[in-house]
Design an enzyme around this catalytic site. Sequence first.
Site, PDB file in Angstrom:
ATOM      1  N   PRO A  91     -42.467 -16.987-119.874  1.00 21.30           N
ATOM      2  CA  PRO A  91     -43.094 -18.293-119.625  1.00 21.30           C
ATOM      3  C   PRO A  91     -44.615 -18.207-119.563  1.00 21.30           C
ATOM      4  O   PRO A  91     -45.307 -19.220-119.694  1.00 21.30           O
ATOM      5  CB  PRO A  91     -42.499 -18.743-118.290  1.00 21.30           C
ATOM      6  CG  PRO A  91     -41.847 -17.546-117.696  1.00 21.30           C
ATOM      7  CD  PRO A  91     -41.555 -16.590-118.796  1.00 21.30           C
ATOM      8  N   GLU A 118     -35.812 -11.531-111.842  1.00 23.09           N
ATOM      9  CA  GLU A 118     -37.031 -12.258-111.458  1.00 23.09           C
ATOM     10  C   GLU A 118     -38.200 -12.017-112.401  1.00 23.09           C
ATOM     11  O   GLU A 118     -39.073 -12.837-112.548  1.00 23.09           O
ATOM     12  CB  GLU A 118     -37.442 -11.864-110.035  1.00 23.09           C
ATOM     13  CG  GLU A 118     -36.430 -12.250-108.983  1.00 23.09           C
ATOM     14  CD  GLU A 118     -36.194 -13.754-108.929  1.00 23.09           C
ATOM     15  OE1 GLU A 118     -37.169 -14.487-108.755  1.00 23.09           O
ATOM     16  OE2 GLU A 118     -35.034 -14.179-109.064  1.00 23.09           O
ATOM     17  N   ARG A 155     -35.062 -19.782-140.504  1.00 23.96           N
ATOM     18  CA  ARG A 155     -35.001 -20.868-141.486  1.00 23.96           C
ATOM     19  C   ARG A 155     -36.258 -20.960-142.342  1.00 23.96           C
ATOM     20  O   ARG A 155     -36.256 -21.656-143.353  1.00 23.96           O
ATOM     21  CB  ARG A 155     -34.654 -22.208-140.828  1.00 23.96           C
ATOM     22  CG  ARG A 155     -35.637 -22.702-139.839  1.00 23.96           C
ATOM     23  CD  ARG A 155     -35.068 -23.854-139.031  1.00 23.96           C
ATOM     24  NE  ARG A 155     -34.865 -25.078-139.802  1.00 23.96           N
ATOM     25  CZ  ARG A 155     -35.851 -25.833-140.289  1.00 23.96           C
ATOM     26  NH1 ARG A 155     -37.107 -25.479-140.106  1.00 23.96           N
ATOM     27  NH2 ARG A 155     -35.596 -26.930-140.956  1.00 23.96           N
ATOM     28  N   ASP A 170     -39.550 -31.131-143.026  1.00 26.40           N
ATOM     29  CA  ASP A 170     -39.484 -30.917-141.582  1.00 26.40           C
ATOM     30  C   ASP A 170     -40.568 -31.670-140.838  1.00 26.40           C
ATOM     31  O   ASP A 170     -41.676 -31.807-141.326  1.00 26.40           O
ATOM     32  CB  ASP A 170     -39.762 -29.434-141.238  1.00 26.40           C
ATOM     33  CG  ASP A 170     -38.540 -28.585-141.403  1.00 26.40           C
ATOM     34  OD1 ASP A 170     -37.463 -29.136-141.625  1.00 26.40           O
ATOM     35  OD2 ASP A 170     -38.698 -27.358-141.294  1.00 26.40           O
TER      36      ASP A 170
HETATM   37  N1  ADE Z   1     -38.296 -16.642-119.902  1.00 26.61           N
HETATM   38  C1  ADE Z   1     -38.066 -17.490-118.882  1.00 26.61           C
HETATM   39  N2  ADE Z   1     -38.551 -18.706-119.141  1.00 26.61           N
HETATM   40  C2  ADE Z   1     -39.094 -18.645-120.401  1.00 26.61           C
HETATM   41  C3  ADE Z   1     -39.763 -19.576-121.238  1.00 26.61           C
HETATM   42  N3  ADE Z   1     -39.974 -20.835-120.877  1.00 26.61           N
HETATM   43  N4  ADE Z   1     -40.187 -19.152-122.439  1.00 26.61           N
HETATM   44  C4  ADE Z   1     -39.998 -17.879-122.814  1.00 26.61           C
HETATM   45  N5  ADE Z   1     -39.390 -16.953-122.068  1.00 26.61           N
HETATM   46  C5  ADE Z   1     -38.940 -17.320-120.867  1.00 26.61           C
END
Ligand code: ADE
Length: 227
Positions: A91, A118, A155, A170
């Site tokens: 994230p 975690e 793709r 697309d």
């Molecule tokens: N791992 C946990 N959440 C994620 C996200 N939003 N994007 C990529 N990997 C992740």
Amino acid sequence: MLIDIITLFPEMFAGVFGESIIKRAVDNNILTLRFTQLRDFALDKHKHVDDSPFGGGAGMVLKPEPVYRAVRNVLAKSDDNLSRKVIIPDPGGAVFTQAKAKELAALDQIIFVCGHYEGFDARIYDLADDLISIGDYVLTGGELPTMVIVDAVARMLPNVLGSAESAQTDSFFDGMLGFPQYTRPRDFEGKLVPDVLLSGNHAEIKKWRTAQALTLTRNRRPDLIRN
Ligand code: ADE
């Protein structure tokens, strides 16, 4: 293209990659998917891949040794001449885009490292060429983001989409949303297909589609126009 996926949960991928366009790409040898069970690279006899965080706190942290050993094992069985990237879905990475999918589709090999629990011991990030996020929310692991990224990249590979599924129409193909499409019936509960699409005038149809794509993009995703 060769895609290696290092994960504790290889079974999660079977449904998504075992159907439709991705399955066809694998069957046609355009795409090779290899899975590596991260737990096989644990050092202790109980096969622990995670441990509690130094400094205290809740949750468990993925240990560096199994991940380094798994990535090194994949590299050792890969051709040195392949262009490749090691990607950690996270994230905290740069948000994934169509442009990034196109860039990755030009590589010979991608190695994904899927975390769970975690988080990663911070030293694991040194392995990554790219950290990629699929959006500003937190998932339970890197498996779903890996599926999303692999789908979008696969793709874009030559001969994966048939002409009927062309990437040319697309959304995001040229930085805009796609134009609206219609099929039979011409009249669905009083909702009519725009006349121009029935006109047979290809220049007019093209103009209409471009104008529609712009209008849709301006209304729904003005941030794309600004970019
Ligand atoms: N791992 C946990 N959440 C994620 C996200 N939003 N994007 C990529 N990997 C992740």
